[in-house]
Design a protein around this motif. Structure first.
Motif, PDB file in Angstrom:
ATOM      1  N   ALA A  25      41.692  39.734  51.759  1.00  0.00           N
ATOM      2  CA  ALA A  25      40.577  39.924  50.842  1.00  0.00           C
ATOM      3  C   ALA A  25      39.462  38.959  51.194  1.00  0.00           C
ATOM      4  N   GLY A  26      38.429  38.938  50.345  1.00  0.00           N
ATOM      5  CA  GLY A  26      37.278  38.086  50.603  1.00  0.00           C
ATOM      6  C   GLY A  26      36.284  38.768  51.530  1.00  0.00           C
ATOM      7  N   GLN A  27      35.321  37.990  52.004  1.00  0.00           N
ATOM      8  CA  GLN A  27      34.284  38.542  52.873  1.00  0.00           C
ATOM      9  C   GLN A  27      34.892  39.188  54.114  1.00  0.00           C
ATOM     10  N   LEU A  28      35.901  38.540  54.697  1.00  0.00           N
ATOM     11  CA  LEU A  28      36.520  39.089  55.901  1.00  0.00           C
ATOM     12  C   LEU A  28      37.176  40.433  55.610  1.00  0.00           C
TER      13      LEU A  28
ATOM     14  N   MET B  99      34.512  43.111  55.269  1.00  0.00           N
ATOM     15  CA  MET B  99      33.889  43.447  56.551  1.00  0.00           C
ATOM     16  C   MET B  99      34.843  44.214  57.460  1.00  0.00           C
ATOM     17  N   MET B 100      36.123  43.862  57.446  1.00  0.00           N
ATOM     18  CA  MET B 100      37.104  44.591  58.246  1.00  0.00           C
ATOM     19  C   MET B 100      37.220  46.034  57.771  1.00  0.00           C
ATOM     20  N   THR B 101      37.211  46.231  56.467  1.00  0.00           N
ATOM     21  CA  THR B 101      37.286  47.584  55.912  1.00  0.00           C
ATOM     22  C   THR B 101      36.086  48.417  56.346  1.00  0.00           C
ATOM     23  N   LYS B 102      34.897  47.820  56.297  1.00  0.00           N
ATOM     24  CA  LYS B 102      33.684  48.515  56.721  1.00  0.00           C
ATOM     25  C   LYS B 102      33.761  48.878  58.203  1.00  0.00           C
ATOM     26  N   ALA B 103      34.282  47.953  59.019  1.00  0.00           N
ATOM     27  CA  ALA B 103      34.394  48.205  60.453  1.00  0.00           C
ATOM     28  C   ALA B 103      35.406  49.306  60.751  1.00  0.00           C
ATOM     29  N   LEU B 104      36.508  49.323  60.032  1.00  0.00           N
ATOM     30  CA  LEU B 104      37.526  50.362  60.234  1.00  0.00           C
ATOM     31  C   LEU B 104      36.967  51.742  59.914  1.00  0.00           C
ATOM     32  N   ALA B 105      36.114  51.820  58.898  1.00  0.00           N
ATOM     33  CA  ALA B 105      35.498  53.099  58.549  1.00  0.00           C
ATOM     34  C   ALA B 105      34.464  53.504  59.591  1.00  0.00           C
ATOM     35  N   GLU B 106      33.641  52.550  60.044  1.00  0.00           N
ATOM     36  CA  GLU B 106      32.596  52.853  61.020  1.00  0.00           C
ATOM     37  C   GLU B 106      33.180  53.299  62.353  1.00  0.00           C
TER      38      GLU B 106
END
Length: 240
Positions: free
Chosen positions: A122-125, A128-135
């Protein structure tokens, strides 16, 4: 006036509310949101109270269904009862004030940057990881649903996650609203395997006495390679 709950069918939110309505018990639960099991003495130290007082608090938390305990040798270990409880506590955290986060010291800022949310990142990382996995189409996130993307299988193989996730019909991941970021990170089997991979490889290490996950130099390299996240994206300070 006493309330007769003998014939009531409403959920006993009062029992859960009473268990949460104490700063020391809340601190114990936050410590257990690390995802690991702790002894009475360890939790007493984290909450800044005596072991005797901690015993009473843990009894109330367990009776409310929020924690469970298991004996191993001479010690009794306590942990969050299950993932449903952890998810509920994370959601309840969204209702708590956040102004103190902007006044936090370095260790608290590390907790906001990256931390364990029971058994996932969780947290910022994590956000950001979730956003990258979707992109990268590793995960397909539509509304509140997470499914496998076109690159999911290749990612499992490349990152060495195959075998860490059981082959079943259950969703590989689901969304979890991050209480500090107010955006989603992922939980579920895929997220659990991903955090374990990060810990096993030393990309992340746990901070003693905190839910914070510290990003190592090899971790910064890995997140750039696998998630297109530069050190400046993750943490805009010198990382060397």
């Amino acid at each position: 006036m006493a309330i007769d709950y003998g014939m009531a069918i409403e959920p006993r939110l009062d029992i859960v509310g009473a268990a949460l309505a104490d700063p020391s018990r809340s601190r114990i639960l936050c410590e257990l949101m690390d995802g690991r099991a702790f002894t009475n003495k360890e939790l007493a130290c984290a909450a800044g109270i005596t072991p005797q007082t901690t015993t009473a608090h843990l009894k109330q938390l367990e009776q409310a269904g929020l924690t469970s305990s298991v004996r191993s040798g001479r010690h009794v270990y306590h942990r969050i009862r299950n993932e449903d409880v952890a998810s509920t506590l994370e959601c309840l955290s969204l209702l708590s004030p956040t102004d103190h986060l902007n006044r936090a010291g370095n260790s608290q800022k590390d907790t906001r940057l990256a931390r364990s949310c029971y058994n996932h990142i969780a947290g910022q990382l994590g956000v950001m990881m979730t956003k990258a996995l979707a992109e990268r189409d590793i995960l397909n996130i539509q509304n509140d649903t997470v499914t496998r993307g076109s690159e999911y299988e290749a990612f499992l193989t490349d990152l060495g996650l195959r075998g860490m996730i059981s082959e079943s019909d259950k969703p590989v991941a689901k969304l979890c609203l991050d209480w500090t970021e107010r955006r989603h990170h992922i939980s579920g089997p895929f997220a659990i395997a991903l955090m374990q991979k990060c810990l096993d490889t030393g990309w992340l290490v746990r901070r003693t006495g905190s839910r914070a996950l510290i990003i190592t130099p090899s971790g910064y390299n890995a997140f750039e390679r696998w998630f297109d996240l530069s050190p400046e994206d993750v943490y805009p300070v010198k990382t060397g």
